[in-house]
Scaffold this active site. Structure first.
Site, PDB file in Angstrom:
ATOM      1  N   ARG A   1     -11.873   2.345  10.209  1.00  0.00           N
ATOM      2  CA  ARG A   1     -10.804   1.994  11.270  1.00  0.00           C
ATOM      3  C   ARG A   1     -11.112   2.213  12.551  1.00  0.00           C
ATOM      4  O   ARG A   1     -10.552   1.597  13.554  1.00  0.00           O
ATOM      5  CB  ARG A   1      -9.443   2.307  10.781  1.00  0.00           C
ATOM      6  CG  ARG A   1      -9.059   3.642  10.627  1.00  0.00           C
ATOM      7  CD  ARG A   1      -7.631   4.126  10.142  1.00  0.00           C
ATOM      8  NE  ARG A   1      -7.566   5.523  10.022  1.00  0.00           N
ATOM      9  CZ  ARG A   1      -7.046   6.188  10.986  1.00  0.00           C
ATOM     10  NH1 ARG A   1      -6.895   5.785  12.043  1.00  0.00           N
ATOM     11  NH2 ARG A   1      -6.822   7.564  10.730  1.00  0.00           N
TER      12      ARG A   1
ATOM     13  N   ASP B   1      -2.547 -10.081  -6.888  1.00  0.00           N
ATOM     14  CA  ASP B   1      -1.064 -10.024  -7.793  1.00  0.00           C
ATOM     15  C   ASP B   1      -0.396  -8.828  -7.333  1.00  0.00           C
ATOM     16  O   ASP B   1       0.249  -8.457  -8.558  1.00  0.00           O
ATOM     17  CB  ASP B   1      -1.873 -10.177  -9.184  1.00  0.00           C
ATOM     18  CG  ASP B   1      -2.390  -9.131  -9.638  1.00  0.00           C
ATOM     19  OD1 ASP B   1      -3.003  -8.266  -8.617  1.00  0.00           O
ATOM     20  OD2 ASP B   1      -2.898  -8.921 -10.842  1.00  0.00           O
ATOM     21  N   GLU B   2      -0.392  -8.274  -6.452  1.00  0.00           N
ATOM     22  CA  GLU B   2       0.401  -6.794  -6.144  1.00  0.00           C
ATOM     23  C   GLU B   2       1.696  -7.159  -6.657  1.00  0.00           C
ATOM     24  O   GLU B   2       2.262  -6.472  -7.204  1.00  0.00           O
ATOM     25  CB  GLU B   2       0.037  -6.586  -4.897  1.00  0.00           C
ATOM     26  CG  GLU B   2      -1.086  -5.550  -4.464  1.00  0.00           C
ATOM     27  CD  GLU B   2      -1.155  -5.010  -3.351  1.00  0.00           C
ATOM     28  OE1 GLU B   2      -1.949  -3.813  -2.945  1.00  0.00           O
ATOM     29  OE2 GLU B   2      -0.448  -5.264  -2.343  1.00  0.00           O
TER      30      GLU B   2
ATOM     31  N   MET C   1      -1.641   3.769  25.419  1.00  0.00           N
ATOM     32  CA  MET C   1      -1.843   5.005  25.129  1.00  0.00           C
ATOM     33  C   MET C   1      -2.141   5.222  23.526  1.00  0.00           C
ATOM     34  O   MET C   1      -2.030   6.289  22.917  1.00  0.00           O
ATOM     35  CB  MET C   1      -0.491   5.888  25.336  1.00  0.00           C
ATOM     36  CG  MET C   1      -0.458   6.308  26.864  1.00  0.00           C
ATOM     37  SD  MET C   1      -1.731   7.421  27.449  1.00  0.00           S
ATOM     38  CE  MET C   1      -1.755   8.642  26.595  1.00  0.00           C
TER      39      MET C   1
ATOM     40  N   CYS D   1       1.184   9.907   3.299  1.00  0.00           N
ATOM     41  CA  CYS D   1       1.856   9.536   2.198  1.00  0.00           C
ATOM     42  C   CYS D   1       0.507   8.754   1.319  1.00  0.00           C
ATOM     43  O   CYS D   1      -0.477   8.469   1.803  1.00  0.00           O
ATOM     44  CB  CYS D   1       2.840   8.329   2.170  1.00  0.00           C
ATOM     45  SG  CYS D   1       2.435   6.904   3.030  1.00  0.00           S
TER      46      CYS D   1
ATOM     47  N   HIS E   1     -10.659   6.992  19.724  1.00  0.00           N
ATOM     48  CA  HIS E   1     -11.663   6.813  18.548  1.00  0.00           C
ATOM     49  C   HIS E   1     -13.063   6.022  18.987  1.00  0.00           C
ATOM     50  O   HIS E   1     -13.927   6.593  18.722  1.00  0.00           O
ATOM     51  CB  HIS E   1     -11.040   6.250  17.435  1.00  0.00           C
ATOM     52  CG  HIS E   1     -10.031   7.156  16.829  1.00  0.00           C
ATOM     53  ND1 HIS E   1      -8.714   6.402  16.279  1.00  0.00           N
ATOM     54  CD2 HIS E   1      -9.887   8.199  16.841  1.00  0.00           C
ATOM     55  CE1 HIS E   1      -7.975   7.389  15.649  1.00  0.00           C
ATOM     56  NE2 HIS E   1      -8.646   8.428  16.165  1.00  0.00           N
TER      57      HIS E   1
ATOM     58  N   GLY F   1       0.826  -1.318   0.010  1.00  0.00           N
ATOM     59  CA  GLY F   1       0.092  -0.206   0.023  1.00  0.00           C
ATOM     60  C   GLY F   1       0.757   1.390   0.118  1.00  0.00           C
ATOM     61  O   GLY F   1       1.798   1.335  -0.451  1.00  0.00           O
ATOM     62  N   ASN F   2       0.274   2.403   0.515  1.00  0.00           N
ATOM     63  CA  ASN F   2       0.783   3.632   0.349  1.00  0.00           C
ATOM     64  C   ASN F   2       2.116   3.670   1.100  1.00  0.00           C
ATOM     65  O   ASN F   2       3.238   4.290   0.665  1.00  0.00           O
ATOM     66  CB  ASN F   2      -0.090   4.645   0.976  1.00  0.00           C
ATOM     67  CG  ASN F   2      -1.429   4.880   0.328  1.00  0.00           C
ATOM     68  OD1 ASN F   2      -1.278   4.966  -0.848  1.00  0.00           O
ATOM     69  ND2 ASN F   2      -2.555   4.902   1.064  1.00  0.00           N
TER      70      ASN F   2
ATOM     71  N   GLN G   1       0.198  -0.605  16.591  1.00  0.00           N
ATOM     72  CA  GLN G   1      -1.265  -0.582  16.941  1.00  0.00           C
ATOM     73  C   GLN G   1      -0.919  -1.489  18.222  1.00  0.00           C
ATOM     74  O   GLN G   1      -0.246  -2.512  18.117  1.00  0.00           O
ATOM     75  CB  GLN G   1      -1.963  -0.951  16.072  1.00  0.00           C
ATOM     76  CG  GLN G   1      -2.103  -0.146  14.765  1.00  0.00           C
ATOM     77  CD  GLN G   1      -3.481   0.357  14.286  1.00  0.00           C
ATOM     78  OE1 GLN G   1      -4.286   0.671  15.229  1.00  0.00           O
ATOM     79  NE2 GLN G   1      -3.770   0.344  13.203  1.00  0.00           N
TER      80      GLN G   1
END
Length: 401
Positions: free
Chosen positions: A328, A39-40, A210, A150, A216, A13-14, A120
């Site tokens: 998320r 297929d990345e 923390m 990004c 969230h 990913g990014n 995380q």
């Protein structure tokens, strides 16, 4: 010229695009990429077969520059990807961590550094559980967040770092038999560059307590717990829209986490949990110049300029806007966040009525069962990352590795 250090970037990913291009531009690094998604790997490898990737970086002062580089290997074959690797970076969402841990585990060599970028809550617990006995000869590090904002401009060809963070907290959990041939902080700093400045934190459990997940889920439950189901005409502000109910929930969760930290210190005199602080104090420390009203937690959040215009995760329908409970803030921050915090508090013997209330609502929105009453005994607890998800029953097990 000294021998190159080989690193592995997991993900497609990014963040993985940016980190792999950034690292590949360093003369002392050889970069492999492992991406298990569809297929990345094949697509990405084809793009860089005859040309370098382009990475556009925006510096702190707003100026931009381009670098051109490429990994030496992009594959979905974990055995090939792990050959000769000393540092593994996982740059994927929390739900994908287990898949990568499982893939690399058979090929891990002693004295390997595994880095969650970001980790995380529960990252270290899950990693140790899946790699098993090899955990004692590895060091597991985790950052609080991605080091940069990004995005991919063109898959496999061009990515962009939109902004670098000034500083970034990181924890490192060293296995008893691990003897790395390099310093953790300085080596990762060298890969990332001058910014963000890495700050090594005292212990990984404090960082778990923390994480952003203490903000969230309470915010989502506080806003949508009594929602009547009617679409809204516009997207409501997230942080700057905080009300008394949300602020009260946030404060109660903070108090439960503080109580857990103090209880851990009572059980383990060798552990310093001072990095666990109340959310209100955290805001005052991290946003001293952006907050205009520091009279209360609610007002500190409402008047924080860093949050200007940020809205709740919403889905637009023909009738208006409805909340996105698969975002998320719930899909990750419940099983890989607040469930973990609740689990640590349970081991410390601290009741968590506020977290229990939030989790009961959150799991219902996700169609899962982690908690039954006040106990983490739901049928889906194995899909989360609490200590109990991995059979842990005491505080000592968190630290004696």
């Amino acid at each position: 010229m000294s021998e190159k250090r080989r690193i592995l970037v997991c993900g497609g990913g990014n963040g993985a695009h940016c980190l792999s291009a950034l690292a590949a531009s360093k003369d002392n690094l050889d970069v492999h990429v492992l991406t298990l998604y569809q297929d990345e790997a094949e697509r990405w490898a084809k793009h860089v077969e005859n040309e370098n990737m382009k990475l556009t970086i925006t510096k702190q002062d707003g100026t931009q520059y381009d670098i051109f580089s490429k990994p030496s290997l992009i594959t979905k074959d974990a055995a090939k990807a792990m050959s000769g690797v000393e540092i593994v970076f996982l740059v994927v969402p929390a739900f994908a961590h287990a898949q990568y841990f499982t893939a690399i585990a058979p090929h891990l060599q002693p004295n390997t550094l595994i880095v969650g970028l970001p980790g995380q809550a529960g990252f270290e617990l899950q990693c140790r559980h899946i790699i098993g006995d090899k955990a004692s000869s590895c060091t597991i590090a985790a950052t609080e967040s991605l080091p940069f904002a990004c995005r991919i401009v063109e898959f496999g060809r061009h990515a962009r770092i939109l902004g670098l963070k000034d500083s970034l907290g990181m924890s490192a959990l060293k296995g008893k038999a691990c003897q790395l041939s390099f310093p953790v902080v300085e080596t990762i700093q060298g890969i990332l560059g001058e910014y963000p400045k890495l700050e090594l934190l005292k212990n990984y459990i404090a960082i778990n307590l923390m994480a952003d997940a203490n903000v969230h889920p309470p915010m989502m439950y506080g806003r949508w717990g009594n929602w009547d189901g009617k679409p809204l005409k516009e997207e409501p502000l997230f942080y700057q829209g905080v009300d008394d109910r949300q602020a009260d929930l946030l404060s109660k969760v903070s108090e439960e986490l503080l109580a857990a930290a103090k209880a851990i210190e009572q059980k383990r005199k060798d552990v310093d949990m001072s990095e666990v602080i109340h959310l209100f104090d955290w805001y005052k420390i991290h946003y001293p110049d952006q907050i205009t009203d520091k009279s209360s937690l609610k007002m500190a959040m409402r008047t924080n300029k860093a949050y200007d215009g940020l809205v709740h995760p919403m889905v637009k329908t023909n009738e208006g806007y409805v909340p996105n409970f698969n975002y998320r803030y719930t899909s990750e921050d419940v099983p890989f966040g607040m469930v973990v915090m609740k689990g640590i508090a349970d081991l410390a013997g601290v009741p968590t009525p506020a977290m229990d209330e939030i989790l009961a609502w959150g799991q219902q929105k996700l169609g899962k069962e982690y908690i039954v009453g006040s106990k983490l005994i739901g049928k889906d607890i194995g899909l989360a990352r609490a200590p109990q998800s991995f059979g842990m029953t005491s505080v000592d097990e968190l630290f004696d590795i």
